[in-house]
Design a protein around this motif. Sequence first.
Motif, PDB file in Angstrom:
ATOM      1  N   PRO A  13       0.664  -1.432  -0.002  1.00 27.82           N
ATOM      2  CA  PRO A  13      -0.100  -0.152  -0.213  1.00 27.82           C
ATOM      3  C   PRO A  13       1.042   1.240   0.234  1.00 27.82           C
ATOM      4  O   PRO A  13       1.460   0.988   0.657  1.00 27.82           O
ATOM      5  N   ALA A  14       0.578   2.256  -0.683  1.00 27.70           N
ATOM      6  CA  ALA A  14       1.531   2.812  -1.063  1.00 27.70           C
ATOM      7  C   ALA A  14       0.796   4.220  -1.687  1.00 27.70           C
ATOM      8  O   ALA A  14       1.265   5.308  -2.246  1.00 27.70           O
ATOM      9  N   ALA A  15      -0.234   4.207  -0.966  1.00 26.87           N
ATOM     10  CA  ALA A  15      -1.507   5.462  -1.320  1.00 26.87           C
ATOM     11  C   ALA A  15      -1.804   6.566   0.065  1.00 26.87           C
ATOM     12  O   ALA A  15      -2.704   7.078  -1.248  1.00 26.87           O
ATOM     13  N   GLY A  16      -1.385   6.579   0.694  1.00 29.61           N
ATOM     14  CA  GLY A  16      -1.020   7.447   1.546  1.00 29.61           C
ATOM     15  C   GLY A  16      -1.083   8.407   1.886  1.00 29.61           C
ATOM     16  O   GLY A  16      -0.420   9.433   0.343  1.00 29.61           O
ATOM     17  N   GLY A  18       0.660  10.620   3.614  1.00 30.25           N
ATOM     18  CA  GLY A  18       1.996  11.526   4.004  1.00 30.25           C
ATOM     19  C   GLY A  18       1.829  12.576   4.693  1.00 30.25           C
ATOM     20  O   GLY A  18       2.872  14.035   3.881  1.00 30.25           O
ATOM     21  N   ARG A  20       2.504  14.010   7.281  1.00 32.29           N
ATOM     22  CA  ARG A  20       3.396  14.043   8.366  1.00 32.29           C
ATOM     23  C   ARG A  20       4.824  14.205   7.662  1.00 32.29           C
ATOM     24  O   ARG A  20       5.689  14.757   8.072  1.00 32.29           O
ATOM     25  N   LYS A  30       5.578  10.079  -0.206  1.00 30.70           N
ATOM     26  CA  LYS A  30       6.540   9.073   0.791  1.00 30.70           C
ATOM     27  C   LYS A  30       7.494   7.961   0.057  1.00 30.70           C
ATOM     28  O   LYS A  30       8.543   7.749   0.921  1.00 30.70           O
ATOM     29  N   GLU A  31       6.796   7.033   0.329  1.00 31.75           N
ATOM     30  CA  GLU A  31       7.620   6.234  -0.805  1.00 31.75           C
ATOM     31  C   GLU A  31       8.544   6.376  -1.184  1.00 31.75           C
ATOM     32  O   GLU A  31       9.539   5.127  -1.423  1.00 31.75           O
ATOM     33  N   GLN A 107      -5.736   3.090  -5.848  1.00 27.56           N
ATOM     34  CA  GLN A 107      -7.224   3.987  -4.677  1.00 27.56           C
ATOM     35  C   GLN A 107      -7.199   4.937  -4.733  1.00 27.56           C
ATOM     36  O   GLN A 107      -6.428   6.100  -4.111  1.00 27.56           O
ATOM     37  N   GLY A 112      -7.772   4.816   3.852  1.00 22.49           N
ATOM     38  CA  GLY A 112      -7.566   4.051   4.771  1.00 22.49           C
ATOM     39  C   GLY A 112      -6.415   2.984   4.258  1.00 22.49           C
ATOM     40  O   GLY A 112      -6.521   2.524   3.066  1.00 22.49           O
ATOM     41  N   LEU A 113      -5.648   2.462   5.263  1.00 22.34           N
ATOM     42  CA  LEU A 113      -5.113   1.343   4.817  1.00 22.34           C
ATOM     43  C   LEU A 113      -5.715   0.246   4.519  1.00 22.34           C
ATOM     44  O   LEU A 113      -5.468  -1.151   3.965  1.00 22.34           O
ATOM     45  N   ALA A 116      -7.120  -0.072   1.331  1.00 21.89           N
ATOM     46  CA  ALA A 116      -5.912  -0.388   0.306  1.00 21.89           C
ATOM     47  C   ALA A 116      -5.487  -1.615   0.163  1.00 21.89           C
ATOM     48  O   ALA A 116      -6.157  -2.148  -0.673  1.00 21.89           O
ATOM     49  N   LEU A 133       4.499  -2.404   4.039  1.00 21.03           N
ATOM     50  CA  LEU A 133       4.121  -0.542   4.192  1.00 21.03           C
ATOM     51  C   LEU A 133       5.818  -0.297   3.406  1.00 21.03           C
ATOM     52  O   LEU A 133       6.690  -0.586   4.071  1.00 21.03           O
ATOM     53  N   GLY A 134       5.357   0.528   3.075  1.00 21.94           N
ATOM     54  CA  GLY A 134       6.026   1.408   2.362  1.00 21.94           C
ATOM     55  C   GLY A 134       6.909   1.542   2.632  1.00 21.94           C
ATOM     56  O   GLY A 134       8.068   2.519   2.605  1.00 21.94           O
ATOM     57  N   ASP A 135       6.744   2.345   3.813  1.00 20.70           N
ATOM     58  CA  ASP A 135       7.993   3.379   4.588  1.00 20.70           C
ATOM     59  C   ASP A 135       8.012   2.442   5.868  1.00 20.70           C
ATOM     60  O   ASP A 135       8.673   3.655   6.908  1.00 20.70           O
TER      61      ASP A 135
END
Length: 307
Positions: A13-16, A18, A20, A30-31, A107, A112-113, A116, A133-135
């Motif tokens: 999952p890399a669709a957040g 980010g 922060r 962010k990934e 997504q 949310g995760l 995703a 998770l990619g981060d």
Amino acid sequence: MSTQNRVRKAVFPAAGLGTRFLPATKAMPKEMLPVVDKPAIQYVVQEAVSAGLTDLLMITGRSKRSLEDHFDRVPSLEARLQEKGDSTKLKAVQQATSLGDIHYIRQGDPKGLGHAVLCSRQHVGDEPFAVLLGDDIIDANESLLADMIAVQEKTGGTVVALMEVAPEEISAYGCAAVEAIPGEDYVKITGLVEKPEAKDAPSNLAIIGRYVLHPAVYDVLENTEPGRGHEIQLTDALQTLASRPEGEEGAGVYAVIFKGRRYDTGDKLSYLKAVIQMAAERKDLGPDLVPWLQEYAKSAPTQWDDK
Ligand code: UTP
């Protein structure tokens, strides 16, 4: 019952959003933030491939281009490096494109995760699968994912990774209540709660970004209402599976307690520490960087004004 029992598929999952890491993540996931000289997501994809996973699916969001481009070939760049005889850089460039076929699903709305993960349903189908998770970077010398896959294959349930954190840090994570299983080096999850206040936390065991999920999670996610932060939380779906009686579809959530090195690159301070630590340990950078750091530390600020 699942038709395919061996774990073969990895979902990233890399669709957040980010948030922060804004504004750096305004136009870039962010990934894709570089950790020394590779984007964080490349370490994570490499980890999945090293654990034997061959079918790779990335969940992307807005600004997905850079992710896809990174894992795609650039023949003109390769030809240029070849002409120059720069085999080191050529190898570095080719590393990202030789990891295997990566599939992408978008997504549309980052709900949310859990949402995703739900987006991967059609691709994954009715078999257990890994989520990375990619981060979250796990040290390449660790065997965490392979250990988790082995526990999934043994138990037929779902497996999460836990790590002890300081009590004041637990509110940033999903938190687990666990019980020991005699004779086993993994534990059973008896309860899960997303980002609890320290006073309500059932333990100081935090869920970190590795999962091996039973496909029953999909039906649960379909019926999971938005929870904390109005997002569909994977932790809430896992809590539902953990509370199912033995013998029911998807019952049994287990955990491997990880004691090795992990870097959270989605948080500014942890990201900076990750870059410094990983660079300091590299043969090509450490010998210059470490003495510089030691020298810098002598004159580094010890007080900060609120400007
Ligand atoms: P985080 O909660 O760390 O991601 O999600 P975020 O929302 O992007 O971060 P902040 O808090 O705003 O900085 C954990 C993982 O789940 C992915 C993220 O990309 C990250 O890898 N994710 C999260 C999605 O793919 N979709 C979502 O809707 C939410």
